[in-house]
Design an enzyme around this catalytic site. Structure first.
Site, mmCIF file in Angstrom:
data_model
loop_
_atom_site.group_PDB
_atom_site.id
_atom_site.type_symbol
_atom_site.label_atom_id
_atom_site.label_comp_id
_atom_site.label_asym_id
_atom_site.label_seq_id
_atom_site.Cartn_x
_atom_site.Cartn_y
_atom_site.Cartn_z
ATOM 1 N N ASP A 106 0.869 -1.173 0.000
ATOM 2 C CA ASP A 106 0.000 0.000 0.000
ATOM 3 C C ASP A 106 0.915 1.235 0.000
ATOM 4 O O ASP A 106 1.493 1.562 -1.034
ATOM 5 C CB ASP A 106 -0.884 -0.161 1.254
ATOM 6 C CG ASP A 106 -1.966 0.873 1.443
ATOM 7 O OD1 ASP A 106 -3.140 0.543 1.237
ATOM 8 O OD2 ASP A 106 -1.634 1.999 1.849
ATOM 9 N N PHE A 155 -9.828 -0.763 -0.679
ATOM 10 C CA PHE A 155 -9.536 -1.615 0.472
ATOM 11 C C PHE A 155 -10.075 -2.999 0.153
ATOM 12 O O PHE A 155 -11.266 -3.152 -0.140
ATOM 13 C CB PHE A 155 -10.166 -1.076 1.763
ATOM 14 C CG PHE A 155 -9.794 -1.920 2.942
ATOM 15 C CD1 PHE A 155 -8.548 -1.787 3.536
ATOM 16 C CD2 PHE A 155 -10.662 -2.889 3.421
ATOM 17 C CE1 PHE A 155 -8.170 -2.600 4.605
ATOM 18 C CE2 PHE A 155 -10.296 -3.706 4.493
ATOM 19 C CZ PHE A 155 -9.052 -3.559 5.077
HETATM 20 P P1 IMP Z 1 1.756 -0.415 3.924
HETATM 21 O O1 IMP Z 1 2.772 -0.496 5.026
HETATM 22 O O2 IMP Z 1 0.994 0.901 3.945
HETATM 23 O O3 IMP Z 1 2.318 -0.702 2.550
HETATM 24 O O4 IMP Z 1 0.651 -1.493 4.234
HETATM 25 C C1 IMP Z 1 0.928 -2.812 4.032
HETATM 26 C C2 IMP Z 1 0.170 -3.728 4.940
HETATM 27 O O5 IMP Z 1 -1.100 -3.198 5.308
HETATM 28 C C3 IMP Z 1 -0.125 -5.006 4.185
HETATM 29 O O6 IMP Z 1 0.888 -5.954 4.400
HETATM 30 C C4 IMP Z 1 -1.459 -5.424 4.735
HETATM 31 O O7 IMP Z 1 -1.291 -6.218 5.875
HETATM 32 C C5 IMP Z 1 -2.126 -4.126 5.106
HETATM 33 N N1 IMP Z 1 -3.001 -3.632 3.998
HETATM 34 C C6 IMP Z 1 -2.722 -2.692 3.077
HETATM 35 N N2 IMP Z 1 -3.735 -2.511 2.222
HETATM 36 C C7 IMP Z 1 -4.705 -3.387 2.603
HETATM 37 C C8 IMP Z 1 -6.007 -3.718 2.073
HETATM 38 O O8 IMP Z 1 -6.515 -3.168 1.072
HETATM 39 N N3 IMP Z 1 -6.674 -4.692 2.741
HETATM 40 C C9 IMP Z 1 -6.179 -5.334 3.848
HETATM 41 N N4 IMP Z 1 -4.960 -5.071 4.344
HETATM 42 C C10 IMP Z 1 -4.229 -4.100 3.743
#
Ligand code: IMP
Ligand code: MG
Length: 178
Positions: A106, A155
């Site tokens: 994300d 999401f």
């Molecule tokens: P980041 O650190 O912002 O890249 O978020 C990554 C982590 O957040 C992922 O490994 C997921 O566990 C969680 N995450 C990010 N986007 C989603 C989503 O759309 N659905 C569910 N979990 C998410």
């Protein structure tokens, strides 16, 4: 259209399991083609990657090993921007070819933390594979070697991904309804 209800939120089917399984097989092939006879150590990032990691391993046509790291940066449906390392690695990574397996990237905060942690180790090479990638919200400079699906900033839940703990068991991917 298939739908799911988790707590107060409704979700609509977004990617069917058949398509997910094909993407996982394609990624396993891409990794094998790159790594040839190397024996990769796959490191799945828990909890979200547990199904993806298992399926990549089952599709990988060559010797490989597995380990897990547990981190968390998400509360409900938005990233907190804070990543806590919960369970560390015990493996000796000296001269290993390591492939980080993420369920979804994300903002990239989680990946950056994992990457920095593993870069400190005397690894031979470090690769990154993710099943889902949200390019619109990615804020890091890191190169992602293998991407299953690039998706808009939805999401999503299912195939290991959750909404506050629920939805990981759904075989298809669902997105939050508008
Ligand atoms: P980041 O650190 O912002 O890249 O978020 C990554 C982590 O957040 C992922 O490994 C997921 O566990 C969680 N995450 C990010 N986007 C989603 C989503 O759309 N659905 C569910 N979990 C998410
Ligand atoms: Mg995750």
């Amino acid at each position: 259209m298939k739908s799911a209800k988790l707590y107060d939120k409704s979700f609509d089917c977004f990617i069917e399991s058949k398509k997910i399984n094909l993407a996982v097989k394609r990624l396993a092939k891409e990794i094998k083609t790159d790594l040839q006879e190397e024996i990769p150590l796959f490191i799945g990032i828990l909890n979200g990657s547990f199904i993806f990691t298992a399926d990549i391993m089952r599709s990988y046509e060559g010797n490989c090993e597995i380990s897990f790291l547990k981190l968390a940066s998400y509360e409900k449906t938005s990233s907190t921007g804070i990543v806590n390392q919960l369970i560390g690695l015990n493996e000796d990574l000296t001269n290993r070819t390591v492939v980080i397996l993420e369920d979804i990237i994300d903002t990239g905060t989680t990946l950056q933390t994992v990457y920095d942690l593993l870069k400190k180790e005397p690894v031979k090479q470090l690769k990154v594979a993710t099943l889902f990638f949200k390019p619109e919200v990615f804020r890091k400079e890191l190169h992602i070697d293998y991407v299953g699906f690039s998706i808009p900033d939805h999401f999503i839940v299912g195939y290991g991904l959750d909404y506050d703990g629920l939805g990981r068991n759904l075989p298809d991917i669902y997105k939050l309804s508008n």
